[in-house]
Scaffold this motif. Structure first.
Motif, PDB file in Angstrom:
ATOM      1  N   ASP A 127       0.797  -1.227   0.000  1.00 12.06           N
ATOM      2  CA  ASP A 127       0.000   0.000   0.000  1.00 12.06           C
ATOM      3  C   ASP A 127       0.833   1.283   0.000  1.00 12.06           C
ATOM      4  N   ALA A 128       2.062   1.234  -0.519  1.00 15.20           N
ATOM      5  CA  ALA A 128       2.870   2.455  -0.586  1.00 15.20           C
ATOM      6  C   ALA A 128       3.815   2.367  -1.772  1.00 15.20           C
ATOM      7  N   VAL A 129       4.074   3.517  -2.379  1.00 11.93           N
ATOM      8  CA  VAL A 129       4.996   3.587  -3.511  1.00 11.93           C
ATOM      9  C   VAL A 129       6.008   4.705  -3.268  1.00 11.93           C
ATOM     10  N   GLY A 130       7.105   4.638  -3.984  1.00 15.10           N
ATOM     11  CA  GLY A 130       8.120   5.677  -3.868  1.00 15.10           C
ATOM     12  C   GLY A 130       9.176   5.468  -4.935  1.00 15.10           C
ATOM     13  N   ASP A 131      10.004   6.494  -5.133  1.00 18.34           N
ATOM     14  CA  ASP A 131      11.101   6.347  -6.093  1.00 18.34           C
ATOM     15  C   ASP A 131      12.320   5.763  -5.369  1.00 18.34           C
ATOM     16  N   ILE A 132      12.099   4.648  -4.696  1.00 18.18           N
ATOM     17  CA  ILE A 132      13.131   3.981  -3.922  1.00 18.18           C
ATOM     18  C   ILE A 132      14.183   3.397  -4.864  1.00 18.18           C
ATOM     19  N   ASP A 133      15.443   3.642  -4.572  1.00 12.89           N
ATOM     20  CA  ASP A 133      16.529   3.028  -5.334  1.00 12.89           C
ATOM     21  C   ASP A 133      16.761   1.642  -4.743  1.00 12.89           C
ATOM     22  N   VAL A 134      16.001   0.669  -5.221  1.00 12.84           N
ATOM     23  CA  VAL A 134      16.054  -0.680  -4.662  1.00 12.84           C
ATOM     24  C   VAL A 134      17.444  -1.285  -4.814  1.00 12.84           C
ATOM     25  N   THR A 135      18.124  -0.975  -5.905  1.00 21.26           N
ATOM     26  CA  THR A 135      19.473  -1.490  -6.110  1.00 21.26           C
ATOM     27  C   THR A 135      20.406  -1.004  -5.007  1.00 21.26           C
ATOM     28  N   ASP A 136      20.316   0.276  -4.679  1.00 21.90           N
ATOM     29  CA  ASP A 136      21.162   0.843  -3.629  1.00 21.90           C
ATOM     30  C   ASP A 136      20.738   0.326  -2.255  1.00 21.90           C
ATOM     31  N   ILE A 138      19.543  -2.662  -1.598  1.00 22.65           N
ATOM     32  CA  ILE A 138      20.123  -3.998  -1.479  1.00 22.65           C
ATOM     33  C   ILE A 138      21.623  -3.912  -1.204  1.00 22.65           C
ATOM     34  N   ALA A 139      22.293  -2.988  -1.890  1.00 20.77           N
ATOM     35  CA  ALA A 139      23.738  -2.819  -1.682  1.00 20.77           C
ATOM     36  C   ALA A 139      24.036  -2.394  -0.245  1.00 20.77           C
ATOM     37  N   THR A 140      23.197  -1.524   0.307  1.00 15.28           N
ATOM     38  CA  THR A 140      23.373  -1.093   1.698  1.00 15.28           C
ATOM     39  C   THR A 140      23.207  -2.272   2.643  1.00 15.28           C
ATOM     40  N   HIS A 141      22.204  -3.095   2.388  1.00 15.32           N
ATOM     41  CA  HIS A 141      21.976  -4.285   3.220  1.00 15.32           C
ATOM     42  C   HIS A 141      23.193  -5.204   3.183  1.00 15.32           C
ATOM     43  N   GLU A 142      23.734  -5.422   2.007  1.00 14.42           N
ATOM     44  CA  GLU A 142      24.888  -6.305   1.878  1.00 14.42           C
ATOM     45  C   GLU A 142      26.130  -5.701   2.531  1.00 14.42           C
ATOM     46  N   ARG A 143      26.266  -4.383   2.443  1.00 17.48           N
ATOM     47  CA  ARG A 143      27.439  -3.722   3.026  1.00 17.48           C
ATOM     48  C   ARG A 143      27.425  -3.795   4.541  1.00 17.48           C
ATOM     49  N   THR A 144      26.273  -3.580   5.155  1.00 15.38           N
ATOM     50  CA  THR A 144      26.208  -3.555   6.615  1.00 15.38           C
ATOM     51  C   THR A 144      26.270  -4.952   7.215  1.00 15.38           C
ATOM     52  N   GLY A 189       8.753   0.941   4.939  1.00 17.81           N
ATOM     53  CA  GLY A 189       8.195  -0.328   4.512  1.00 17.81           C
ATOM     54  C   GLY A 189       8.935  -1.084   3.427  1.00 17.81           C
ATOM     55  N   PHE A 190       9.985  -0.532   2.850  1.00 18.31           N
ATOM     56  CA  PHE A 190      10.767  -1.283   1.868  1.00 18.31           C
ATOM     57  C   PHE A 190      11.966  -1.880   2.599  1.00 18.31           C
ATOM     58  N   PHE A 191      11.956  -3.201   2.784  1.00 22.02           N
ATOM     59  CA  PHE A 191      12.978  -3.906   3.550  1.00 22.02           C
ATOM     60  C   PHE A 191      13.816  -4.803   2.654  1.00 22.02           C
ATOM     61  N   VAL A 192      15.010  -5.159   3.156  1.00 20.53           N
ATOM     62  CA  VAL A 192      15.747  -6.312   2.663  1.00 20.53           C
ATOM     63  C   VAL A 192      16.027  -7.153   3.898  1.00 20.53           C
ATOM     64  N   TYR A 225      18.204   2.407   5.656  1.00 17.95           N
ATOM     65  CA  TYR A 225      18.556   2.989   4.368  1.00 17.95           C
ATOM     66  C   TYR A 225      17.757   4.278   4.236  1.00 17.95           C
ATOM     67  N   ARG A 226      18.424   5.407   4.282  1.00 14.57           N
ATOM     68  CA  ARG A 226      17.733   6.698   4.267  1.00 14.57           C
ATOM     69  C   ARG A 226      17.314   7.083   2.851  1.00 14.57           C
ATOM     70  N   HIS A 227      16.026   7.298   2.695  1.00 12.77           N
ATOM     71  CA  HIS A 227      15.469   7.701   1.409  1.00 12.77           C
ATOM     72  C   HIS A 227      14.823   9.073   1.575  1.00 12.77           C
ATOM     73  N   SER A 228      15.404  10.054   0.896  1.00 10.76           N
ATOM     74  CA  SER A 228      14.909  11.432   1.020  1.00 10.76           C
ATOM     75  C   SER A 228      13.999  11.827  -0.135  1.00 10.76           C
TER      76      SER A 228
END
Length: 257
Positions: A127-136, A138-144, A189-192, A225-228
């Motif tokens: 129930d939510a949308v955004g211009d989330i950079d999903v690739t970034d 995922i990269a943040t999740h893998e980095r941390t 609400g956008f998780f990895v 993951y901060r999304h502005s």
């Protein structure tokens, strides 16, 4: 990587639209909210989806069962019943429709996807949308290297607040569900997630935003993951109209495809 979408909620605050269909099937621009979310993920190379159905899950199943036919040129022989498909316009997606129960809570629904994912996976609400950079993301999740990463956004003041800290400011140290007052960064609400999270989920009545997320914080296993950029939920009729107006005006920021 697969994307899991929680699509089993009734959407009581959007009752004008959800009397006969689940909330993620409410349309924006003639397409279900669920489709818009899947297109966001597909724009980042994710084409395998697990959809957690609940309330009126039959509507979602029927939609995808007939999806290829609705987006194709066909000839139907009304005598023999033969159908010839001339042009296929459906997206190249694999969609698993998982029946998780009409009254199951968010955590319980997530727990039921364990047999359908292999390794880390994306998760979001329907129930939510955004211009989330999903690739970034995922990269943040893998980095941390933590078990879970949540997208932090700054929307209207009515959602769970995230308190973030750490050397690079990416570890979540506090989570409070829908407090009054100043909101700051909130759960977008956008998780990895890593499969480790399944061990934090109990019965069907487990609410993901309470016990499991709090335990992730206590174990120092939740990153942010901060999304502005743009993020908009569809909780009310007004929210739906905001999204509809943006789409109709060709100004939909989440249309990243």
């Amino acid at each position: 990587m697969k994307a899991v979408i929680l699509a089993g909620g009734r959407g009581s605050r959007l009752s004008e639209e959800t009397g006969s269909r689940p909330k993620p099937m409410v349309e924006i621009g003639g397409r279900p909210m669920l489709w818009h979310i899947m297109k966001i993920y597909a724009a980042h190379g994710i084409s395998e989806f697990v959809i957690c159905c609940g309330y009126r899950g039959d509507v979602i199943k029927e939609y995808f069962a007939t999806y290829p036919m609705r987006h194709a040129d066909v000839t139907v022989d009304l005598v023999t019943g033969k159908v010839d498909i001339h042009r296929q316009g459906a997206e190249p997606w694999s969609v698993t429709l998982l029946e998780t129960g009409a009254s199951t809570e968010t955590g319980g629904r997530i727990g039921k996807v364990a047999p359908y994912v292999d390794g880390d996976f994306c998760l979001t609400y329907g129930d939510a949308v955004g211009d989330i950079d999903v690739t970034d993301l995922i990269a943040t999740h893998e980095r941390t290297g933590r078990w879970a990463t949540v997208t932090a956004v700054r929307p209207p003041a009515r959602f769970g607040v995230l308190g973030m800290d750490g050397v690079d400011g990416d570890e979540v140290r506090q989570f409070s569900e829908k407090p009054a007052g100043d909101q700051g960064w909130i759960n977008g609400g956008f998780f990895v997630l890593s499969p480790h999270v399944f061990g934090l989920i109990g019965a069907d009545d487990t609410v993901w935003e309470r016990g499991p997320m709090s335990r992730l914080v206590e174990a120092h296993q939740l990153s942010a993951y901060r999304h502005s950029g743009f993020w908009q939920p569809m909780d009310t009729v007004h929210d739906r109209q905001v999204l509809e107006d943006l789409w109709a005006g060709g100004r939909a920021p989440w249309q990243v495809w």
